[in-house]
Design a protein around this motif. Structure first.
Motif, short mmCIF file in Angstrom:
data_model
loop_
_atom_site.label_atom_id
_atom_site.label_comp_id
_atom_site.label_asym_id
_atom_site.label_seq_id
_atom_site.Cartn_x
_atom_site.Cartn_y
_atom_site.Cartn_z
N ALA A 257 0.87 -1.17 0.00
CA ALA A 257 0.00 0.00 0.00
C ALA A 257 0.90 1.21 0.00
O ALA A 257 2.00 1.19 0.58
CB ALA A 257 -0.92 0.02 1.22
N ALA A 258 0.47 2.25 -0.66
CA ALA A 258 1.30 3.45 -0.75
C ALA A 258 0.42 4.67 -0.96
O ALA A 258 -0.30 4.76 -1.95
CB ALA A 258 2.29 3.32 -1.91
N ALA A 259 0.47 5.60 0.01
CA ALA A 259 -0.21 6.87 -0.18
C ALA A 259 0.44 7.64 -1.32
O ALA A 259 -0.21 8.35 -2.08
CB ALA A 259 -0.20 7.69 1.10
N ASP A 260 1.74 7.48 -1.43
CA ASP A 260 2.49 7.96 -2.60
C ASP A 260 3.59 6.95 -2.87
O ASP A 260 3.92 6.11 -2.03
CB ASP A 260 3.05 9.37 -2.40
CG ASP A 260 3.99 9.44 -1.21
OD1 ASP A 260 5.07 8.79 -1.26
OD2 ASP A 260 3.66 10.12 -0.23
N ILE A 261 4.16 6.99 -4.03
CA ILE A 261 5.09 5.97 -4.46
C ILE A 261 6.39 5.97 -3.66
O ILE A 261 7.16 5.00 -3.68
CB ILE A 261 5.38 6.13 -5.97
CG1 ILE A 261 5.86 4.78 -6.56
CG2 ILE A 261 6.35 7.25 -6.22
CD1 ILE A 261 4.82 3.71 -6.54
N GLU A 262 6.64 7.04 -2.91
CA GLU A 262 7.90 7.15 -2.17
C GLU A 262 7.87 6.41 -0.83
O GLU A 262 8.92 6.19 -0.23
CB GLU A 262 8.24 8.63 -1.93
CG GLU A 262 8.42 9.44 -3.20
CD GLU A 262 9.50 8.88 -4.11
OE1 GLU A 262 10.54 8.43 -3.57
OE2 GLU A 262 9.32 8.88 -5.34
N GLU A 263 6.69 6.06 -0.34
CA GLU A 263 6.58 5.37 0.95
C GLU A 263 5.70 4.14 0.76
O GLU A 263 4.49 4.24 0.66
CB GLU A 263 6.01 6.29 2.02
CG GLU A 263 6.04 5.67 3.41
CD GLU A 263 5.59 6.64 4.49
OE1 GLU A 263 6.32 6.82 5.47
OE2 GLU A 263 4.51 7.24 4.33
N ILE A 264 6.33 2.98 0.73
CA ILE A 264 5.64 1.74 0.43
C ILE A 264 5.55 0.88 1.69
O ILE A 264 6.57 0.58 2.32
CB ILE A 264 6.36 0.96 -0.69
CG1 ILE A 264 6.43 1.79 -1.96
CG2 ILE A 264 5.65 -0.36 -0.96
CD1 ILE A 264 7.24 1.15 -3.07
#
Length: 410
Positions: A257-264
């Motif tokens: 899951a990722a709110a944005d691609i930088e934090e998975i």
């Protein structure tokens, strides 16, 4: 408004709902986070790993119009004079259960209602004649006692053992709400076989998703709806189990899951608990081979080292998530572009882990197609919009039968 101690002996309009047995002893990605990881496929059809044994029989008069009682850990035996109509929920597995039993319009609260309204409606779109509207409800991730008084719900379909782990909630608060408003009747620590605390620790039992749904159906006196949906689930599970490839032919996979691609964030898929009710029965191989704990934040290099055949992206079905953009970000990055799942176009949208019976049916079907397209049929390339139209002959469960059950046509 909160009622003080001078009013605790007063009876509310909900006098017909009462506790029996005296047993109260004991962020946005909540649908895909909040882990500290607790199985077999039996966890979702029976008593799972043997640590829980459901009591589905009522303990009081169960004739139409008479009182009845249902037993579920951790609340014990709860007696009802008539079925609840308005329903407080905290997590979406309980909201989905109420919806499946024809109480969707009676839900008074849930976590992140607007977000999950959007997500669930992506699936409900494929159920003819069924609608769902959770927008504007009280967001109950951290509920206040005062708000529970104000909502005045007929039942609190939530786990008091988890509620008491929140700030400002004590055992006496739980008992006060049960006495002055309505009973608690829910189990959430079965999500990952989470450890209960305090007075709840001694006798806590864990339930599979459909096992708990049966108990909730008993509380709502909706046995016919439950049996119809359980029959659909059993047929779906039998179809999957009959054609599931041997372990040597199964892909490696990760769930993220990722709110944005930088934090998975990444999550396990085969561990006990109802959060894996749509992946554990399908038995994919963990690409991390157990080296990464559930709810861990990982970087691109860790993902590449695991090199999964399949990436399952939680929340990808939510209307505000752009799956085409997410796939493009993986494809354009010099590290993630080397991952097998990315190179082969096998980054798939998923829904939520805190699933009830309706979402579970859809997610079992979609995940079966995503993991084993040669066996269960290809999953359409998904970018946006509702759950894709699947040709009737390729559907793994009967949409009309599910719709009829929700609407009470059983």
């Amino acid at each position: 408004m909160e009622r003080d101690s001078d009013t605790t002996s007063e009876r509310t309009r909900r006098e017909y709902l009462r506790y029996g047995g005296a047993v109260v002893a004991g962020g946005l990605l909540a649908g895909c986070s909040s882990d500290s990881d607790g199985g077999s496929a039996a966890d979702e059809t029976g008593t799972g790993d043997g640590s829980a044994s459901a009591e589905t029989a009522s303990d009081a008069d169960t004739t139409d119009g008479g009182s009845y009682s249902v037993t579920m850990s951790p609340v014990g035996t709860v007696a009802f004079e008539s079925p609840p109509e308005t329903v407080f929920t905290r997590l979406t597995h309980h909201a989905d259960m109420a919806f499946a039993l024809g109480r969707g319009d009676g839900i008074t609260a849930m976590h992140a209602p607007d977000y999950y309204d959007g997500l669930w409606n992506q699936y409900v779109e494929r159920l003819p004649g069924v609608s769902l509207d959770w927008t504007g409800l009280y967001s109950s991730w951290k509920p206040s006692k005062e708000q529970l008084y104000a909502l005045d719900s007929d039942v609190h379909l939530a786990d008091p053992a988890w509620i008491t782990q929140l700030d400002k909630w004590s055992q006496s608060d739980i008992e006060e709400i049960a006495e002055n408003v309505s009973p608690w009747f829910g189990n959430s620590l079965s999500d990952i076989h989470r450890e209960p605390t305090g007075e709840w620790a001694a006798d806590y039992e864990y339930y599979g998703l459909w096992e708990q749904f049966e108990l909730v159906a008993e509380a709502f006196r909706e046995r016919a709806r439950y049996e119809e949906l359980a029959a659909v689930n059993e047929r779906l599970r039998s179809t999957i189990e009959a054609d599931l490839p041997p372990e040597s032919e199964r892909p490696t996979a990760v769930m993220i899951a990722a709110a944005d691609i930088e934090e998975i964030y990444t999550y396990t898929m085969n561990t006990p608990g109802f959060l894996t009710a749509h992946t554990r029965p399908l038995g994919p191989h963990d690409a991390f081979e157990g080296s990464v704990e559930s709810n861990s934040v990982i970087d691109f290099e860790t993902l590449l080292e695991a090199d999964p055949d399949v990436i399952l992206h939680l929340g990808g079905m939510e209307p505000e998530t752009d799956m085409a953009e997410r796939r493009a970000a993986f494809e354009e990055d010099p590290v993630t572009s080397e991952i097998a799942a990315v190179k082969n176009g096998r980054v798939y949208a998923q829904g939520a882990r805190y699933q009830g019976p309706i979402l579970n049916l859809f997610q079992l079907e979609m995940t079966a197609k995503q993991l084993y397209p040669d066996v269960f049929g290809e999953w359409p390339t998904y970018e946006e919009g509702p759950y894709p139209e699947i040709p009737t002959e390729e559907q793994l469960f009967d949409r009309q039968r599910v719709s009829d059950a929700i609407r009470g046509n059983v």
